[in-house]
Write an enzyme that holds these catalytic residues in place. Structure first.
Site, short mmCIF file in Angstrom:
data_model
loop_
_atom_site.label_atom_id
_atom_site.label_comp_id
_atom_site.label_asym_id
_atom_site.label_seq_id
_atom_site.Cartn_x
_atom_site.Cartn_y
_atom_site.Cartn_z
N HIS A 100 0.85 -1.20 0.00
CA HIS A 100 0.00 0.00 0.00
C HIS A 100 0.87 1.24 0.00
CE1 HIS A 100 0.58 -1.48 4.11
NE2 HIS A 100 0.62 -0.21 4.49
N HIS A 102 0.95 5.04 1.09
CA HIS A 102 0.31 6.07 1.92
C HIS A 102 0.40 7.40 1.19
CE1 HIS A 102 0.38 3.86 5.91
NE2 HIS A 102 1.33 3.19 5.29
P1 5GP Z 1 1.81 0.08 7.34
O1 5GP Z 1 1.63 -1.39 7.04
O2 5GP Z 1 2.40 0.84 6.20
O3 5GP Z 1 2.55 0.34 8.63
O4 5GP Z 1 0.39 0.72 7.58
C1 5GP Z 1 -0.82 0.03 7.49
C2 5GP Z 1 -1.89 1.10 7.51
O5 5GP Z 1 -3.12 0.46 7.30
C3 5GP Z 1 -1.98 1.85 8.85
O6 5GP Z 1 -1.84 3.23 8.60
C4 5GP Z 1 -3.35 1.46 9.39
O7 5GP Z 1 -3.99 2.50 10.08
C5 5GP Z 1 -4.09 1.05 8.14
N1 5GP Z 1 -5.10 0.01 8.36
C6 5GP Z 1 -4.94 -1.16 9.03
N2 5GP Z 1 -6.07 -1.89 8.99
C7 5GP Z 1 -6.96 -1.16 8.28
C8 5GP Z 1 -8.33 -1.40 7.91
O8 5GP Z 1 -8.95 -2.42 8.22
N3 5GP Z 1 -8.94 -0.43 7.18
C9 5GP Z 1 -8.29 0.72 6.80
N4 5GP Z 1 -8.99 1.62 6.09
N5 5GP Z 1 -7.01 0.97 7.14
C10 5GP Z 1 -6.34 0.05 7.87
#
Ligand code: 5GP
Ligand code: ZN
Length: 149
Positions: A100, A102
């Site tokens: 993903h 950001h």
């Molecule tokens: P990373 O893997 O880059 O650290 O971030 C994962 C991101 O996904 C986080 O910013 C978190 O808030 C977001 N996130 C995790 N689970 C969900 C979800 O079920 N729905 C949404 N919309 N965002 C999510």
């Protein structure tokens, strides 16, 4: 059903506030935003990390992230800039193992607000935020039509 939360969002088996989708990518609000309008852009097809991601898909992902960052300057959010970031792998603090991007709107002089948001990660007025982002994308498309007309 997939064990991957982002795959479940793609199939509609888990909820999300969607901003945009096409055949290849989906953009939706981060559930724990750092700033208002913090959006995640994902490939619809599951890839755990950059090792698994098809490079052409990486280009498509960034291309939409680029577009979204530009459109954030054209919304009610009136962003002055954006952070675009991929946490690739556990070592880089990747917590959801579906690639993903950001896209985090920024404003001039928002350092303190950003730091507070980074700690609190609270959602803001989700539906209005999503509507503002969608209208920014529409406005960008309109501008592009005008310049090519
Ligand atoms: P990373 O893997 O880059 O650290 O971030 C994962 C991101 O996904 C986080 O910013 C978190 O808030 C977001 N996130 C995790 N689970 C969900 C979800 O079920 N729905 C949404 N919309 N965002 C999510
Ligand atoms: Zn997935």
């Amino acid at each position: 059903m997939s064990a991957c939360i982002f795959c479940r969002i793609v199939t509609g088996d888990a909820p999300a506030t969607k901003i945009y989708e096409d055949d290849a990518v989906l953009a939706f609000l981060d559930i724990r935003p750092i700033t208002r309008g913090h959006t995640l852009v994902i490939p619809k097809r599951h890839a755990t990390d950059l090792d698994e991601l098809d490079p052409a898909m990486g280009a498509t992902l960034f291309s939409f992230g680029h577009r979204l960052a530009k459109s954030m300057r054209r919304t009610g959010l009136a962003a002055d800039g954006a952070n675009l970031l991929i946490n690739d792998g556990r070592a880089a603090f990747q917590t959801v193992h579906h690639v993903h991007l950001h896209v985090i709107p920024r404003h001039r002089g928002d350092t303190l607000r950003f730091a507070k948001g980074f700690v609190l990660r609270r959602p803001h007025d989700t539906e209005r935020t999503a509507a503002a982002l969608r209208s920014g994308l529409d406005r960008l498309a309109e501008e592009e039509r005008e310049t090519t007309a």
